[in-house]
Design a protein around this motif. Structure first.
Motif, short mmCIF file in Angstrom:
data_model
loop_
_atom_site.label_atom_id
_atom_site.label_comp_id
_atom_site.label_asym_id
_atom_site.label_seq_id
_atom_site.Cartn_x
_atom_site.Cartn_y
_atom_site.Cartn_z
N THR A 149 0.82 -1.21 0.00
CA THR A 149 0.00 0.00 0.00
C THR A 149 0.86 1.27 0.00
OG1 THR A 149 -0.19 -0.03 2.40
CG2 THR A 149 -1.93 -1.14 1.12
N HIS A 150 2.05 1.20 0.57
CA HIS A 150 2.91 2.37 0.57
C HIS A 150 4.37 1.92 0.42
CE1 HIS A 150 4.74 6.19 1.36
NE2 HIS A 150 5.46 5.64 2.31
N ALA A 151 4.83 1.88 -0.77
CA ALA A 151 6.23 1.55 -1.02
C ALA A 151 7.03 2.84 -0.98
CB ALA A 151 6.37 0.86 -2.37
N ASP A 152 8.16 2.79 -0.31
CA ASP A 152 9.02 3.97 -0.23
C ASP A 152 9.65 4.27 -1.58
OD1 ASP A 152 8.59 4.38 2.47
OD2 ASP A 152 10.35 3.26 3.11
N SER A 153 9.93 5.53 -1.81
CA SER A 153 10.64 5.92 -3.02
C SER A 153 12.13 5.60 -2.83
CB SER A 153 10.47 7.42 -3.28
OG SER A 153 11.18 8.17 -2.29
N ALA A 154 12.87 5.63 -3.90
CA ALA A 154 14.31 5.38 -3.83
C ALA A 154 14.98 6.37 -2.89
CB ALA A 154 14.92 5.46 -5.23
N GLN A 155 14.59 7.63 -2.96
CA GLN A 155 15.18 8.65 -2.10
C GLN A 155 14.87 8.37 -0.62
OE1 GLN A 155 13.83 12.65 -2.81
NE2 GLN A 155 15.52 13.54 -1.69
N GLU A 156 13.63 7.97 -0.32
CA GLU A 156 13.27 7.65 1.06
C GLU A 156 14.07 6.46 1.58
OE1 GLU A 156 8.57 8.94 1.43
OE2 GLU A 156 9.08 7.19 0.20
N ILE A 157 14.24 5.45 0.75
CA ILE A 157 15.03 4.29 1.17
C ILE A 157 16.47 4.69 1.44
CG2 ILE A 157 15.97 2.06 0.42
CD1 ILE A 157 13.31 1.60 -1.07
#
Length: 182
Positions: free
Chosen positions: A23-31
């Protein structure tokens, strides 16, 4: 009748648990931001850990692997594989378990590839599963709460950090690592 109801509840719980990460996958930047913070914590809390990071051909970091269960459990987290300090790929980790368990916890998982051959074998396998496609030697705490640096000779080593610190009685066996498109 009551056992069917309990089975239905357990199945519903597991389905909800396993679909929640979607439902909420983190973005590359967030990871990447979370991986940076996890590595800083690793350096601060694991005495001798910096030597492992420097010696590793690649480091896979899952800053937050959430595990929950009620008889049947599951866990999921997203992270990054870094080579030479740079993110080269993003991965998810997932595992399921059956047995006495109740509640939820979060842990940070660090998988260090100590030689180039182990790293390439991992990167060339789709859906790499710990204990099947390769072994991860989970690092133990030695005397004086420092890391046993004799394990530098193992091709793949793992660390698990919880709120209580470096854990030594957890396992990564059965965890599946899958490359993500970010």
């Amino acid at each position: 009748m009551q056992s069917r109801f309990i089975t239905y509840l357990l199945c519903t719980f597991v389905i909800m648990l396993m679909s929640a990460p979607l439902t909420h996958a983190d973005s590359a930047q967030e990871i990447d931001i979370k991986v940076d913070a996890a590595l800083e914590r690793f350096r601060a809390e694991v005495q001798g850990g910096e030597r492992f990071l420097q010696a590793a051909a690649g480091v896979m970091v899952f800053p937050s692997v959430l595990k929950a269960g009620f008889g049947i459990g599951g866990e999921y987290g997203e992270g990054a594989l870094r080579i030479g300090g740079q993110t080269v790929d993003y991965y998810s980790t997932a595992a399921a378990s059956i047995g006495f368990q109740f509640g939820a916890q979060s842990k940070a998982v660090f998988v260090l590839f100590m030689d180039e051959q182990a790293l390439q074998s991992f990167r060339n396998t789709a859906g790499w599963r710990a204990g099947v496609d390769g072994s991860i030697n989970l690092i133990r705490i030695g005397a004086g709460a420092s890391v046993d640096t004799n394990n530098l000779q193992d091709p793949v080593v793992g660390f698990v950090l919880t709120n209580a610190g470096l854990m030594y009685n957890l396992t990564l066996e059965g965890s599946k690592f899958t490359r993500l498109e970010k």
